[in-house]
Design a protein around this motif. Structure first.
Motif, PDB file in Angstrom:
ATOM      1  N   GLU A 144      -6.487  23.757  -0.899  1.00 16.76           N
ATOM      2  CA  GLU A 144      -5.584  23.093   0.047  1.00 16.76           C
ATOM      3  C   GLU A 144      -6.380  22.304   1.086  1.00 16.76           C
ATOM      4  O   GLU A 144      -6.214  22.482   2.288  1.00 16.76           O
ATOM      5  CB  GLU A 144      -4.678  24.126   0.708  1.00 16.76           C
ATOM      6  N   ILE A 145      -7.252  21.445   0.595  1.00 21.68           N
ATOM      7  CA  ILE A 145      -8.023  20.550   1.466  1.00 21.68           C
ATOM      8  C   ILE A 145      -7.740  19.131   0.988  1.00 21.68           C
ATOM      9  O   ILE A 145      -8.164  18.748  -0.103  1.00 21.68           O
ATOM     10  CB  ILE A 145      -9.534  20.853   1.411  1.00 21.68           C
ATOM     11  N   GLN A 146      -7.020  18.373   1.782  1.00 23.65           N
ATOM     12  CA  GLN A 146      -6.595  17.044   1.362  1.00 23.65           C
ATOM     13  C   GLN A 146      -6.996  16.002   2.391  1.00 23.65           C
ATOM     14  O   GLN A 146      -7.121  16.294   3.579  1.00 23.65           O
ATOM     15  CB  GLN A 146      -5.070  17.008   1.155  1.00 23.65           C
ATOM     16  N   ARG A 147      -7.195  14.801   1.905  1.00 20.38           N
ATOM     17  CA  ARG A 147      -7.537  13.662   2.763  1.00 20.38           C
ATOM     18  C   ARG A 147      -6.544  12.549   2.483  1.00 20.38           C
ATOM     19  O   ARG A 147      -6.356  12.148   1.335  1.00 20.38           O
ATOM     20  CB  ARG A 147      -8.963  13.200   2.462  1.00 20.38           C
ATOM     21  N   GLY A 148      -5.897  12.061   3.525  1.00 16.79           N
ATOM     22  CA  GLY A 148      -4.943  10.981   3.357  1.00 16.79           C
ATOM     23  C   GLY A 148      -5.650   9.642   3.211  1.00 16.79           C
ATOM     24  O   GLY A 148      -6.476   9.272   4.050  1.00 16.79           O
ATOM     25  N   LEU A 149      -5.346   8.923   2.139  1.00 16.03           N
ATOM     26  CA  LEU A 149      -5.944   7.616   1.882  1.00 16.03           C
ATOM     27  C   LEU A 149      -4.867   6.649   1.410  1.00 16.03           C
ATOM     28  O   LEU A 149      -3.895   7.055   0.767  1.00 16.03           O
ATOM     29  CB  LEU A 149      -7.041   7.707   0.807  1.00 16.03           C
ATOM     30  N   THR A 150      -5.056   5.382   1.717  1.00 19.50           N
ATOM     31  CA  THR A 150      -4.148   4.360   1.209  1.00 19.50           C
ATOM     32  C   THR A 150      -4.526   4.008  -0.233  1.00 19.50           C
ATOM     33  O   THR A 150      -5.524   4.501  -0.769  1.00 19.50           O
ATOM     34  CB  THR A 150      -4.208   3.102   2.081  1.00 19.50           C
ATOM     35  N   THR A 151      -3.730   3.142  -0.836  1.00 20.72           N
ATOM     36  CA  THR A 151      -3.984   2.773  -2.232  1.00 20.72           C
ATOM     37  C   THR A 151      -5.369   2.165  -2.410  1.00 20.72           C
ATOM     38  O   THR A 151      -6.132   2.560  -3.300  1.00 20.72           O
ATOM     39  CB  THR A 151      -2.917   1.776  -2.719  1.00 20.72           C
ATOM     40  N   SER A 152      -5.713   1.197  -1.568  1.00 24.75           N
ATOM     41  CA  SER A 152      -7.009   0.531  -1.718  1.00 24.75           C
ATOM     42  C   SER A 152      -8.164   1.476  -1.426  1.00 24.75           C
ATOM     43  O   SER A 152      -9.226   1.376  -2.053  1.00 24.75           O
ATOM     44  CB  SER A 152      -7.082  -0.694  -0.801  1.00 24.75           C
ATOM     45  N   SER A 153      -7.980   2.405  -0.496  1.00 25.33           N
ATOM     46  CA  SER A 153      -9.040   3.377  -0.205  1.00 25.33           C
ATOM     47  C   SER A 153      -9.213   4.356  -1.356  1.00 25.33           C
ATOM     48  O   SER A 153     -10.335   4.772  -1.672  1.00 25.33           O
ATOM     49  CB  SER A 153      -8.719   4.139   1.088  1.00 25.33           C
ATOM     50  N   GLU A 209       0.845  -1.191   0.000  1.00 23.10           N
ATOM     51  CA  GLU A 209       0.000   0.000   0.000  1.00 23.10           C
ATOM     52  C   GLU A 209       0.881   1.242   0.000  1.00 23.10           C
ATOM     53  O   GLU A 209       1.993   1.237   0.542  1.00 23.10           O
ATOM     54  CB  GLU A 209      -0.909   0.013   1.234  1.00 23.10           C
ATOM     55  N   ARG A 210       0.370   2.288  -0.620  1.00 23.16           N
ATOM     56  CA  ARG A 210       1.018   3.593  -0.585  1.00 23.16           C
ATOM     57  C   ARG A 210       0.061   4.593   0.040  1.00 23.16           C
ATOM     58  O   ARG A 210      -1.133   4.315   0.191  1.00 23.16           O
ATOM     59  CB  ARG A 210       1.408   4.053  -1.994  1.00 23.16           C
ATOM     60  N   MET A 211       0.583   5.751   0.370  1.00 25.91           N
ATOM     61  CA  MET A 211      -0.249   6.813   0.933  1.00 25.91           C
ATOM     62  C   MET A 211      -0.467   7.886  -0.130  1.00 25.91           C
ATOM     63  O   MET A 211       0.471   8.301  -0.812  1.00 25.91           O
ATOM     64  CB  MET A 211       0.419   7.417   2.170  1.00 25.91           C
ATOM     65  N   PHE A 212      -1.725   8.306  -0.270  1.00 25.26           N
ATOM     66  CA  PHE A 212      -2.086   9.345  -1.227  1.00 25.26           C
ATOM     67  C   PHE A 212      -2.818  10.471  -0.504  1.00 25.26           C
ATOM     68  O   PHE A 212      -3.544  10.228   0.474  1.00 25.26           O
ATOM     69  CB  PHE A 212      -2.994   8.790  -2.335  1.00 25.26           C
ATOM     70  N   LEU A 213      -2.628  11.672  -1.005  1.00 27.40           N
ATOM     71  CA  LEU A 213      -3.392  12.829  -0.547  1.00 27.40           C
ATOM     72  C   LEU A 213      -4.401  13.168  -1.638  1.00 27.40           C
ATOM     73  O   LEU A 213      -4.025  13.462  -2.775  1.00 27.40           O
ATOM     74  CB  LEU A 213      -2.472  14.021  -0.271  1.00 27.40           C
ATOM     75  N   VAL A 214      -5.681  13.111  -1.295  1.00 27.27           N
ATOM     76  CA  VAL A 214      -6.755  13.226  -2.284  1.00 27.27           C
ATOM     77  C   VAL A 214      -7.584  14.476  -2.005  1.00 27.27           C
ATOM     78  O   VAL A 214      -7.963  14.742  -0.855  1.00 27.27           O
ATOM     79  CB  VAL A 214      -7.661  11.975  -2.260  1.00 27.27           C
ATOM     80  N   THR A 215      -7.850  15.229  -3.063  1.00 26.61           N
ATOM     81  CA  THR A 215      -8.794  16.347  -3.017  1.00 26.61           C
ATOM     82  C   THR A 215      -9.920  16.040  -3.989  1.00 26.61           C
ATOM     83  O   THR A 215      -9.691  15.925  -5.196  1.00 26.61           O
ATOM     84  CB  THR A 215      -8.116  17.677  -3.396  1.00 26.61           C
ATOM     85  N   PHE A 216     -11.129  15.889  -3.481  1.00 29.59           N
ATOM     86  CA  PHE A 216     -12.289  15.467  -4.275  1.00 29.59           C
ATOM     87  C   PHE A 216     -13.212  16.673  -4.441  1.00 29.59           C
ATOM     88  O   PHE A 216     -13.775  17.163  -3.466  1.00 29.59           O
ATOM     89  CB  PHE A 216     -13.014  14.323  -3.555  1.00 29.59           C
TER      90      PHE A 216
END
Length: 452
Positions: free
Chosen positions: A391-400, A331-338
């Motif tokens: 600049e609003i991010q949510r940390g999610l793993t690869t599967s998330s 798994e990796r960590m991603f910062l996601v802005t939706f």
């Protein structure tokens, strides 16, 4: 009171942020090259790939799992040096032109009444689906570099790898050149359809215009903090606050199934693996320190030291589980802005569409929040430039992150002269019209009820 101006390390005052005075100045890129490379800002270059849909929602469970795992591998391809953005653009098409594409022309041979009846049936079937919306999907990626000559080889290499990754998924994809990227942004900034796209690279020098003049809307109005107006279209940008403990692969599909023009954007930034693990370990250390402090308080107060605040125990357990995923489960960590950009021809229609989007988010235990006083930044972040100004991010793993599967169902619609009507798509209710002779396998099987 005199405001205090912070100075840089060299003692100079930082440059004041420029306020755009024209629609062209609001569009956040500097130059578009003919090969599709865009210089968004000095030292940052992007490209865009358009990809088609595949059958995911109607697939068997094992096929869904295979697609999901392949999509996880697709996301893991991106390292922390590549910024990328997934764009889902639903734009309305001219209903008159669309009906014209399915109309059967009269031939004055005695069968025109049959053709008229058949055309009427097609119009009725058309009203059941959302063929009035054109749904397109794009992936935009960008890297940093000193010059175009430096970044071009790496952009080409990344593009080839992405095309191969799409091919492994069974997805048709093609890179967009400069004209196609400009046409895409023109359609997003001129959703009312009043201005047609007219552009030729040869006309730039004689006319003295820039590429932004070809795509800019007639006006951009940000009169209040929660909505904006582009030409004759009202719009509002919201961000998805992901609060659900368990996400569903139906969330993105439900947003894209809305019967209105909208743009759904996901800005995704991969975090360096070592940095992510180090950050989580630091968090676990801080939680352990808080746990020790609580135990000391318990001893001094004379009650059981094993009684800890529930949040502290929950956070510690979740942090250790996340660390285990990153270290041992690929798994990796991603910062996601939706971001979700809703539109409407009137303010009332806009609020109705926003309310529908909010209801979809609530159904999945998430929250869709309006970007107050950031509508312009939200609009420009929705353009396929891989340039997120929110600049609003949510940390999610690869599967998330991969649970937002960008595939629903493959459409079959060909408006050629020899195309025949075969029914409605079981998932989207869109017309299935195709010329079988143009397909890879032209064979067909017609099933019916005996005696009908």
């Amino acid at each position: 009171m005199i405001p205090f101006l912070k100075k840089n390390k060299d003692g100079k005052k930082p440059p004041k942020p420029t306020v755009p005075h024209t629609a062209q100045e609001s569009i956040p890129f500097q130059r578009m090259f003919e090969d599709g490379t865009c210089r968004v800002r000095p030292g940052y270059y992007t490209r865009t790939i358009q990809y088609q849909d595949i059958n995911y929602q109607l697939a068997q469970q094992e096929d869904k799992t295979a697609i999901f795992e392949e999509w996880c591998s697709f996301l893991n391809f991106f390292d922390s040096s590549i910024h990328f953005e997934l764009s889902f653009v639903n734009t309305a098409t001219d209903s008159a032109d669309f009906e014209k594409s399915i109309r059967i022309p009269y031939q004055q041979d005695g069968f025109d009444d049959v053709r008229a009846e058949y055309s009427q049936m097609l119009r009725q079937q058309l009203s059941k689906g959302n063929n009035g919306l054109t749904k397109t999907k794009f992936l935009t990626y960008g890297i940093e570099g000193d010059s175009m000559a430096q970044v071009k080889p790496r952009l080409e290499h990344i593009q080839n790898d992405l095309m191969n990754n799409f091919h492994r998924l069974g997805v048709l994809a093609k890179p967009l050149d400069g004209t196609e990227r400009l046409r895409l942004m023109h359609g997003m900034l001129n959703m009312d359809g009043a201005n047609k796209f007219h552009f030729n690279w040869k006309d730039l020098v004689p006319s003295g215009l820039s590429v932004k003049d070809a795509i800019a809307p007639t006006a951009l109005a940000f009169k209040n903090s929660r909505t904006f107006q582009v030409g004759g279209i009202f719009g509002a940008v919201s961000f998805l606050n992901i609060t659900a403990s368990d996400l569903s692969d139906q969330l993105l599909k439900d947003f894209l199934d809305m019967d209105s023009s909208q743009i759904v954007t996901m800005h995704i930034q991969s975090v360096d693996q070592n940095k992510a693990i180090k950050t989580i370990k630091h968090t676990i250390t801080e939680l352990d320190r808080s746990k020790i402090e609580e135990q000391k308080k318990a001893v001094r107060a004379g009650y059981d030291m094993d009684v800890l605040p529930s949040d502290l125990a929950t956070y510690g357990r979740d942090a250790k589980a996340l660390l285990k995923e990153l270290q041992s489960q690929n798994e990796r960590m991603f910062l996601v802005t939706f971001l979700v950009l809703n539109t409407g021809k009137t303010e009332q229609e806009l609020e109705t569409n926003v309310f529908q989007a909010v209801s979809i988010a609530q159904k999945h235990n998430c929250e869709l929040c309006r970007l107050d006083f950031q509508q312009e930044q939200g609009l420009m972040s929705s353009l396929p430039l891989a340039d997120c100004q929110i600049e609003i991010q949510r940390g999610l793993t690869t599967s998330s992150t991969a649970i937002f599967v960008p595939f629903t169902t493959q459409e079959l619609f060909d408006n050629g002269k020899e195309s025949l009507y075969y029914g409605l798509n079981a998932l989207s209710n869109n017309l299935i019209m195709v010329d079988r002779k143009k397909l890879k396998n032209p064979n067909g099987l017609i099933l019916g009820t005996p005696g009908s």
